[in-house]
Motif scaffolding. Structure first.
Motif, PDB file in Angstrom:
ATOM      1  N   MET A  41      33.717   0.828  -5.083  1.00  0.00           N
ATOM      2  CA  MET A  41      33.835  -0.384  -4.259  1.00  0.00           C
ATOM      3  C   MET A  41      34.913  -0.106  -3.211  1.00  0.00           C
ATOM      4  O   MET A  41      35.969   0.435  -3.544  1.00  0.00           O
ATOM      5  CB  MET A  41      34.278  -1.543  -5.137  1.00  0.00           C
ATOM      6  CG  MET A  41      34.453  -2.857  -4.403  1.00  0.00           C
ATOM      7  SD  MET A  41      35.038  -4.119  -5.596  1.00  0.00           S
ATOM      8  CE  MET A  41      34.652  -5.608  -4.709  1.00  0.00           C
ATOM      9  N   HIS A  48      45.006  -3.026   9.750  1.00  0.00           N
ATOM     10  CA  HIS A  48      46.205  -2.304   9.333  1.00  0.00           C
ATOM     11  C   HIS A  48      45.886  -0.853   8.967  1.00  0.00           C
ATOM     12  O   HIS A  48      46.650  -0.220   8.234  1.00  0.00           O
ATOM     13  CB  HIS A  48      46.887  -3.038   8.175  1.00  0.00           C
ATOM     14  CG  HIS A  48      47.276  -4.440   8.528  1.00  0.00           C
ATOM     15  ND1 HIS A  48      48.282  -4.714   9.440  1.00  0.00           N
ATOM     16  CD2 HIS A  48      46.790  -5.642   8.147  1.00  0.00           C
ATOM     17  CE1 HIS A  48      48.392  -6.022   9.581  1.00  0.00           C
ATOM     18  NE2 HIS A  48      47.504  -6.615   8.806  1.00  0.00           N
TER      19      HIS A  48
ATOM     20  N   SER B  56      36.094  -8.920  -4.442  1.00  0.00           N
ATOM     21  CA  SER B  56      37.238  -8.898  -3.543  1.00  0.00           C
ATOM     22  C   SER B  56      36.812  -9.438  -2.194  1.00  0.00           C
ATOM     23  O   SER B  56      35.622  -9.513  -1.890  1.00  0.00           O
ATOM     24  CB  SER B  56      37.767  -7.469  -3.382  1.00  0.00           C
ATOM     25  OG  SER B  56      38.916  -7.462  -2.550  1.00  0.00           O
ATOM     26  N   TYR B  58      38.717  -9.625   1.908  1.00  0.00           N
ATOM     27  CA  TYR B  58      39.856  -9.623   2.818  1.00  0.00           C
ATOM     28  C   TYR B  58      39.557 -10.621   3.933  1.00  0.00           C
ATOM     29  O   TYR B  58      38.533 -10.533   4.605  1.00  0.00           O
ATOM     30  CB  TYR B  58      40.085  -8.224   3.389  1.00  0.00           C
ATOM     31  CG  TYR B  58      41.041  -8.220   4.547  1.00  0.00           C
ATOM     32  CD1 TYR B  58      42.367  -8.625   4.384  1.00  0.00           C
ATOM     33  CD2 TYR B  58      40.621  -7.836   5.825  1.00  0.00           C
ATOM     34  CE1 TYR B  58      43.244  -8.657   5.454  1.00  0.00           C
ATOM     35  CE2 TYR B  58      41.495  -7.850   6.900  1.00  0.00           C
ATOM     36  CZ  TYR B  58      42.798  -8.264   6.707  1.00  0.00           C
ATOM     37  OH  TYR B  58      43.669  -8.297   7.770  1.00  0.00           O
ATOM     38  N   PHE B  65      45.323 -10.083   0.032  1.00  0.00           N
ATOM     39  CA  PHE B  65      43.935 -10.294  -0.398  1.00  0.00           C
ATOM     40  C   PHE B  65      43.849 -10.000  -1.889  1.00  0.00           C
ATOM     41  O   PHE B  65      44.657  -9.253  -2.434  1.00  0.00           O
ATOM     42  CB  PHE B  65      42.965  -9.426   0.402  1.00  0.00           C
ATOM     43  CG  PHE B  65      43.227  -7.950   0.302  1.00  0.00           C
ATOM     44  CD1 PHE B  65      44.161  -7.346   1.128  1.00  0.00           C
ATOM     45  CD2 PHE B  65      42.545  -7.171  -0.623  1.00  0.00           C
ATOM     46  CE1 PHE B  65      44.424  -5.980   1.029  1.00  0.00           C
ATOM     47  CE2 PHE B  65      42.796  -5.803  -0.716  1.00  0.00           C
ATOM     48  CZ  PHE B  65      43.732  -5.215   0.112  1.00  0.00           C
ATOM     49  N   LEU B  67      41.839  -9.024  -5.581  1.00  0.00           N
ATOM     50  CA  LEU B  67      40.802  -8.299  -6.289  1.00  0.00           C
ATOM     51  C   LEU B  67      40.709  -8.991  -7.635  1.00  0.00           C
ATOM     52  O   LEU B  67      41.727  -9.214  -8.285  1.00  0.00           O
ATOM     53  CB  LEU B  67      41.193  -6.835  -6.459  1.00  0.00           C
ATOM     54  CG  LEU B  67      40.095  -5.946  -7.024  1.00  0.00           C
ATOM     55  CD1 LEU B  67      39.351  -5.248  -5.874  1.00  0.00           C
ATOM     56  CD2 LEU B  67      40.660  -4.896  -7.944  1.00  0.00           C
ATOM     57  N   PHE B  91      47.018  -7.932  -3.188  1.00  0.00           N
ATOM     58  CA  PHE B  91      47.544  -6.768  -2.486  1.00  0.00           C
ATOM     59  C   PHE B  91      48.023  -7.189  -1.103  1.00  0.00           C
ATOM     60  O   PHE B  91      47.443  -8.087  -0.485  1.00  0.00           O
ATOM     61  CB  PHE B  91      46.460  -5.689  -2.357  1.00  0.00           C
ATOM     62  CG  PHE B  91      46.078  -5.110  -3.684  1.00  0.00           C
ATOM     63  CD1 PHE B  91      46.739  -4.009  -4.182  1.00  0.00           C
ATOM     64  CD2 PHE B  91      45.101  -5.714  -4.459  1.00  0.00           C
ATOM     65  CE1 PHE B  91      46.417  -3.488  -5.430  1.00  0.00           C
ATOM     66  CE2 PHE B  91      44.766  -5.207  -5.705  1.00  0.00           C
ATOM     67  CZ  PHE B  91      45.425  -4.099  -6.192  1.00  0.00           C
ATOM     68  N   GLN B  92      49.066  -6.532  -0.631  1.00  0.00           N
ATOM     69  CA  GLN B  92      49.566  -6.824   0.708  1.00  0.00           C
ATOM     70  C   GLN B  92      48.577  -6.288   1.753  1.00  0.00           C
ATOM     71  O   GLN B  92      48.202  -5.118   1.709  1.00  0.00           O
ATOM     72  CB  GLN B  92      50.920  -6.149   0.933  1.00  0.00           C
ATOM     73  CG  GLN B  92      52.022  -6.669   0.016  1.00  0.00           C
ATOM     74  CD  GLN B  92      53.316  -5.883   0.171  1.00  0.00           C
ATOM     75  OE1 GLN B  92      53.418  -4.970   1.002  1.00  0.00           O
ATOM     76  NE2 GLN B  92      54.313  -6.227  -0.628  1.00  0.00           N
ATOM     77  N   SER B  93      48.206  -7.149   2.698  1.00  0.00           N
ATOM     78  CA  SER B  93      47.234  -6.726   3.713  1.00  0.00           C
ATOM     79  C   SER B  93      47.784  -5.627   4.619  1.00  0.00           C
ATOM     80  O   SER B  93      47.048  -4.815   5.149  1.00  0.00           O
ATOM     81  CB  SER B  93      46.838  -7.913   4.591  1.00  0.00           C
ATOM     82  OG  SER B  93      46.270  -8.930   3.820  1.00  0.00           O
TER      83      SER B  93
END
Lengths: 334, 334
Positions: A41, A48, B56, B58, B65, B67, B91-93
């Motif tokens: 996945m 970024h 997930s 984003y 975002f 998961l 998680f940090q984008s």
């Protein structure tokens, strides 16, 4: 449920013979058809310059399986952070409940990736290796040489990297670490010509190794490409190979070097002579048959390796009483 | 990096108007094309009648975002454990580094799933609802009625379930919780005939609702089916619907009720009249237009909901100083 932090994981899981043998066993299970391996996945975060990959594999009969999340965010260096990160989780096979979170920050991926290089070398590099070569100067350039040395001790490395400074640091570190001579090459061509076993460890988008540099007895492991746009070997390299091996055919034809060879009509997924690593580790097929064959191995990384290394880390840490117990308030069999 | 446990998450995240509005906003982002939504990853563990789904999404511009890993292991009840479990991660984008692990044990999935039901109802159920209906007596049968009540307060529920005992417990609990009358039906048919808005909340593999029970003004939300083999509505139900809505077309045509309607040639992915929920929440399209239309909504659950609810939980918990700080020894910007 247990939580393990990076320091502990690093202390108790090493790239050693045990890890290499376990990863070898994982490939054997894969070849035996005992593994459920879902497609990777991928979550792209183009704003970024980042991507997250999720891998997993369930190996029949084992009491847990891993899910691995690895990220590559390529603006991170400008923020003083490494590009690559990751974590793993273990789930109970019987109940699906989380068993452990391994905050390894990508360390276990580093180990299992290098271990696969050793597995490939064990079946494909000539028995008496003297001259190893590496392209790239990062962490995998180090670990792959450690892994190769573990199965085929050599006396010299030839290294090429784009940054002169990085190459010098690499040479100095590896001379100390392995007690071998490290020669700095001017070009990838020099690495290939001076070496009997070469590992490419870069995120290159352009082929680095050309077909007409290939010489008898050479082995190449290309482990850098794990996405459609990455490529380390000129596709024609495969026309010079007597033995072509990969970790997982379907994945390498999508994300690895084989993908480009397919695009150029050199190989196809139906090419029967292409072997999977598990066919070698399970002795169903033979890798190198003599000292003059040319062998190439394309590694993209599989969830089987993640499940094997995460389970190994868990066992190492649990038997030492490490880890934080969590989720006592949640439904858990522990 | 932070770790949050279930007790805390349950205490500070509720199925309320805020949660419903946030989930509505997530669907709007999806319709605006601001969401990267990878296909669901699924790991099957057939030996133990289990499966793990990874979702997930984003959302462009947001600083994190999620998961989400959710498991269904259907032998668990015989071990005294719930079938469903799960956890989320943020998680940090910007960096891809883990920001939080939410050991919610599936709670946030319960909340975001019910909230999507409220969002659908808000656009599809007649304005003055009196009679609600539900098929199933589990947690979602409860939460979906709470969610419906939050946007369309009603005076009675008609419920059908296979277990008499479970139905009785359900009726007694819901009468107290919502202060409404709960009528126990002898059949799904009775539920449909007595109700103006029905939610199906089962893992049924056989259609439960038949087309010839449909009456003017009825709305149905089918939220049970999230896999190829599950089905709650007879495919012909769609021939009776004036408005057909789903959360994500591509997913519902693979895993939801639409999948079966497609197999029977009743609908296709090209059927333009099928709307996505985000087209309603973003006011691009209209849902129910009068009190006599028949409306049907197929929900399979999307990663957007997970990202929205995980971010909401994180904010709620962080502002209250909750959570365990982890990974100080790892590369982290915190």
């Amino acid at each position: 449920m247990y939580l393990f932090e990076e320091n502990d994981i690093r202390k108790h899981v090493k790239l050693d013979q045990t890890a290499i043998q376990l990863i070898e066993g994982g490939f054997t299970q894969l070849a035996a058809g005992n593994v459920t391996l879902p497609p990777i996945m991928r979550i792209d975060v183009p704003e970024h310059n980042g991507e997250v990959d999720v891998k997993s594999a369930y190996i029949k009969g084992l009491d847990s399986f891993a899910l691995k999340i690895s990220s590559g965010f390529f603006n991170n260096p400008s923020l003083g952070l490494p590009s690559l990160s990751g974590m793993m989780m273990l789930f109970q096979s019987k109940t699906g409940l989380p068993e452990a979170v391994l905050l390894d920050n990508g360390y276990l991926t580093d180990v299992r990736t290098a271990a696969a290089g050793a597995v490939a070398a064990n079946h494909l590099v000539k028995q008496k290796l003297q001259y190893a070569g590496v392209i790239g100067t990062g962490l995998q350039a180090r670990l792959q040489m450690h892994a190769l040395y573990a199965v085929r001790p050599f006396k010299a490395i030839t290294v090429f990297g784009r940054s002169e400074e990085a190459v010098r640091v690499y040479a100095s570190e590896m001379e100390k670490a392995l007690g071998v001579t490290v020669r700095i090459a001017d070009s990838p061509e020099q690495v290939v010509k001076e070496s009997e076993a070469v590992v490419t460890t870069t995120p290159s988008k352009q082929p680095l190794i050309k077909a007409n540099w290939i010489h008898p007895g050479l082995h190449i492991t290309a482990m850098g490409s794990d996405a459609e746009h990455k490529q380390e070997l000129e596709a024609q390299v495969f026309t010079k190979a007597d033995v072509i091996v990969c970790d997982v055919k379907s994945q390498c034809f999508r994300l690895g070097e084989l993908h480009h060879a397919k695009d150029q009509g050199i190989l196809s997924e139906e090419t029967e002579s292409i072997l999977e690593l598990g066919e070698l580790t399970s002795m169903k097929k033979t890798g190198r048959q003599n000292e003059s064959q040319v062998t190439v191995c394309d590694l993209t990384g599989t969830g089987v390796q993640d499940t094997v290394i995460a389970r190994f880390a868990y066992e190492q840490l649990i038997t030492r009483g490490r880890g934080l117990v969590l989720g006592k308030d949640t439904a858990n069999t522990k």
